[in-house]
Design a protein around this motif. Sequence first.
Motif, PDB file in Angstrom:
ATOM      1  N   SER A  41      -2.444  22.115 -16.194  1.00 18.41           N
ATOM      2  CA  SER A  41      -2.364  23.118 -15.127  1.00 18.41           C
ATOM      3  C   SER A  41      -3.723  23.417 -14.508  1.00 18.41           C
ATOM      4  N   ASN A  42      -4.793  22.921 -15.122  1.00 16.20           N
ATOM      5  CA  ASN A  42      -6.132  23.117 -14.572  1.00 16.20           C
ATOM      6  C   ASN A  42      -6.477  22.105 -13.488  1.00 16.20           C
ATOM      7  N   ILE A  43      -5.516  21.232 -13.153  1.00 15.20           N
ATOM      8  CA  ILE A  43      -5.719  20.234 -12.104  1.00 15.20           C
ATOM      9  C   ILE A  43      -4.874  20.591 -10.891  1.00 15.20           C
ATOM     10  N   THR A  44      -5.495  20.626  -9.738  1.00 17.07           N
ATOM     11  CA  THR A  44      -4.803  20.916  -8.487  1.00 17.07           C
ATOM     12  C   THR A  44      -4.495  19.608  -7.760  1.00 17.07           C
ATOM     13  N   ILE A  45      -3.279  19.505  -7.222  1.00 12.57           N
ATOM     14  CA  ILE A  45      -2.846  18.307  -6.495  1.00 12.57           C
ATOM     15  C   ILE A  45      -2.694  18.645  -5.013  1.00 12.57           C
ATOM     16  N   ARG A  46      -3.273  17.819  -4.166  1.00 11.46           N
ATOM     17  CA  ARG A  46      -3.116  17.980  -2.714  1.00 11.46           C
ATOM     18  C   ARG A  46      -2.597  16.673  -2.131  1.00 11.46           C
ATOM     19  N   ARG A  47      -1.480  16.744  -1.449  1.00 11.48           N
ATOM     20  CA  ARG A  47      -0.862  15.551  -0.880  1.00 11.48           C
ATOM     21  C   ARG A  47      -1.728  14.999   0.241  1.00 11.48           C
ATOM     22  N   LEU A  48      -1.916  13.673   0.239  1.00 10.10           N
ATOM     23  CA  LEU A  48      -2.703  13.019   1.279  1.00 10.10           C
ATOM     24  C   LEU A  48      -1.809  12.237   2.237  1.00 10.10           C
ATOM     25  N   ALA A  49      -0.932  11.387   1.697  1.00 14.57           N
ATOM     26  CA  ALA A  49      -0.053  10.575   2.549  1.00 14.57           C
ATOM     27  C   ALA A  49       1.027   9.923   1.691  1.00 14.57           C
ATOM     28  N   GLU A  50       2.048   9.426   2.363  1.00 17.22           N
ATOM     29  CA  GLU A  50       3.096   8.649   1.703  1.00 17.22           C
ATOM     30  C   GLU A  50       3.027   7.211   2.209  1.00 17.22           C
ATOM     31  N   THR A  51       3.400   6.266   1.368  1.00 13.03           N
ATOM     32  CA  THR A  51       3.401   4.862   1.777  1.00 13.03           C
ATOM     33  C   THR A  51       4.617   4.143   1.219  1.00 13.03           C
ATOM     34  N   ARG A  52       5.144   3.228   1.994  1.00 12.65           N
ATOM     35  CA  ARG A  52       6.208   2.351   1.491  1.00 12.65           C
ATOM     36  C   ARG A  52       5.624   1.354   0.505  1.00 12.65           C
ATOM     37  N   ARG A  53       6.451   0.878  -0.409  1.00 10.52           N
ATOM     38  CA  ARG A  53       6.136  -0.309  -1.203  1.00 10.52           C
ATOM     39  C   ARG A  53       6.972  -1.437  -0.628  1.00 10.52           C
ATOM     40  N   ILE A  54       6.367  -2.582  -0.403  1.00 10.14           N
ATOM     41  CA  ILE A  54       7.079  -3.658   0.274  1.00 10.14           C
ATOM     42  C   ILE A  54       6.922  -4.972  -0.474  1.00 10.14           C
ATOM     43  N   LEU A  55       7.755  -5.922  -0.085  1.00 11.86           N
ATOM     44  CA  LEU A  55       7.620  -7.301  -0.534  1.00 11.86           C
ATOM     45  C   LEU A  55       7.097  -8.100   0.647  1.00 11.86           C
ATOM     46  N   ALA A  56       6.131  -8.984   0.379  1.00  9.17           N
ATOM     47  CA  ALA A  56       5.542  -9.782   1.459  1.00  9.17           C
ATOM     48  C   ALA A  56       5.031 -11.099   0.901  1.00  9.17           C
ATOM     49  N   ALA A  57       4.986 -12.101   1.786  1.00  7.88           N
ATOM     50  CA  ALA A  57       4.515 -13.433   1.377  1.00  7.88           C
ATOM     51  C   ALA A  57       3.786 -14.087   2.543  1.00  7.88           C
ATOM     52  N   ALA A  58       3.000 -15.118   2.232  1.00  8.61           N
ATOM     53  CA  ALA A  58       2.293 -15.865   3.268  1.00  8.61           C
ATOM     54  C   ALA A  58       3.266 -16.761   4.026  1.00  8.61           C
ATOM     55  N   PRO A  59       3.011 -17.022   5.303  1.00  8.79           N
ATOM     56  CA  PRO A  59       3.867 -17.942   6.061  1.00  8.79           C
ATOM     57  C   PRO A  59       4.001 -19.298   5.372  1.00  8.79           C
ATOM     58  N   SER A  60       2.947 -19.762   4.711  1.00  6.81           N
ATOM     59  CA  SER A  60       3.002 -21.062   4.033  1.00  6.81           C
ATOM     60  C   SER A  60       4.021 -21.043   2.886  1.00  6.81           C
ATOM     61  N   TYR A  61       4.121 -19.924   2.185  1.00  4.60           N
ATOM     62  CA  TYR A  61       5.112 -19.818   1.104  1.00  4.60           C
ATOM     63  C   TYR A  61       6.528 -19.806   1.674  1.00  4.60           C
ATOM     64  N   ILE A  62       6.725 -19.041   2.755  1.00  4.93           N
ATOM     65  CA  ILE A  62       8.045 -18.951   3.387  1.00  4.93           C
ATOM     66  C   ILE A  62       8.487 -20.324   3.885  1.00  4.93           C
ATOM     67  N   GLU A  63       7.549 -21.048   4.477  1.00  9.34           N
ATOM     68  CA  GLU A  63       7.869 -22.382   4.996  1.00  9.34           C
ATOM     69  C   GLU A  63       8.291 -23.329   3.869  1.00  9.34           C
ATOM     70  N   LYS A  64       7.679 -23.190   2.718  1.00  4.15           N
ATOM     71  CA  LYS A  64       7.947 -24.100   1.601  1.00  4.15           C
ATOM     72  C   LYS A  64       9.179 -23.699   0.800  1.00  4.15           C
ATOM     73  N   PHE A  65       9.361 -22.372   0.567  1.00  6.57           N
ATOM     74  CA  PHE A  65      10.425 -21.920  -0.335  1.00  6.57           C
ATOM     75  C   PHE A  65      11.541 -21.144   0.356  1.00  6.57           C
ATOM     76  N   GLY A  66      11.391 -20.860   1.648  1.00  9.78           N
ATOM     77  CA  GLY A  66      12.429 -20.123   2.354  1.00  9.78           C
ATOM     78  C   GLY A  66      12.301 -18.622   2.175  1.00  9.78           C
ATOM     79  N   THR A  67      13.162 -17.889   2.885  1.00  7.05           N
ATOM     80  CA  THR A  67      13.134 -16.428   2.855  1.00  7.05           C
ATOM     81  C   THR A  67      14.343 -15.886   2.101  1.00  7.05           C
ATOM     82  N   PRO A  68      14.165 -15.025   1.124  1.00  9.61           N
ATOM     83  CA  PRO A  68      15.316 -14.406   0.453  1.00  9.61           C
ATOM     84  C   PRO A  68      16.086 -13.535   1.437  1.00  9.61           C
ATOM     85  N   VAL A  69      17.417 -13.622   1.388  1.00 13.36           N
ATOM     86  CA  VAL A  69      18.257 -12.861   2.307  1.00 13.36           C
ATOM     87  C   VAL A  69      18.717 -11.560   1.671  1.00 13.36           C
ATOM     88  N   LEU A  70      19.010 -11.614   0.373  1.00  5.77           N
ATOM     89  CA  LEU A  70      19.471 -10.444  -0.368  1.00  5.77           C
ATOM     90  C   LEU A  70      18.624 -10.283  -1.635  1.00  5.77           C
TER      91      LEU A  70
END
Length: 331
Positions: free
Chosen positions: A180-209
């Motif tokens: 309780s001796n620690i104060t919290i102040r909100r700064l921002a919210e961020t999404r968590r995402i999945l991402a890949a390089a174009p070279s990976y997508i070209e080689k292995f395809g894009t997941p649909v589901l």
Amino acid sequence: MLGNKYIFTKRGKTGQKMQSLLQKLGKSMNQLREIELFVQVGNVGSISKAAEQLEISISAASRYLVALETRLGVQLVRRTTRRLFLTEAGAEFHQRCKGILGDLREAEDTVTETAIKPTGTLRVTASLSFCLLHITPLLPEFSQRYPEIQVEVIAANRYYDIIENGIDVAIRTRQVEADSNITIRRLAETRRILAAAPSYIEKFGTPVLPPDLKHHHILNYALANTPNELPLKRGKESIVTKIRPLLEANDGQILRHAAIAGMGILVQPKYIVYDDLVAGRLVPVLDDWDLPRLTINIAFQTRAHLPAKARLFIDALVERFRINDFERLWC
């Protein structure tokens, strides 16, 4: 006589307005005192201890607490013969009120400390990614403005004990601190995402589901709450996909560089890879599905007066986020 009577009447109305204003001010002060008492009760778990720390009588403290619960129409504190604890509504209200009182203290400090030249060592800790992306860009202007403040940056993907390690400002993604001796102040919210390089997508395809991820190379953060599961949502749909990562690391920059090299699909907060997405080095995967989002918070030691060096740094960081509108970009 008419003139004198007119003056007397005007003075009477002014007096009534002043009296009404003073009554409203007194009511506001009482409400602030109620909240201050409630926060202290939540901090120490005792009405008598809270009253002692605020230098008021136990009976007055009890009256403040009853008045607050009556005004809100909800029970905030539950008492037994042995202990006192916050209700669910009380715990949420307590967390919000702590932040409000912290902001009020900062506002007061801004006024009272303007004549004080900030000096000393400022110890700041955050993840390596946050340090690289947001602490380091802030430092040149901050140091130029406050040359007497020596900044020590501790880049670490673990949470240091703020008090034990003498930390002034910490950046964290957990919303609650056990201490309780620690104060919290909100700064921002961020999404968590999945991402890949174009070279990976070209080689292995894009997941649909989401289940398609089982057939892909996943680059995952080892310190995540559920490192081997991805709880994804799309509208009313929700699915938990179990994964077996090709690469695990305790730092987002390792995963980012591996993803850019085409090694696989990473799972990271959007703030870490935003510039790569804009530049096309990475592309979103399953972007219509959402992972649990992260709240980026500023944590610092709760004090009657926040040191000027910490307050000024927090203000500079908050202003950087406001000007750049980071939350909108990341969400």
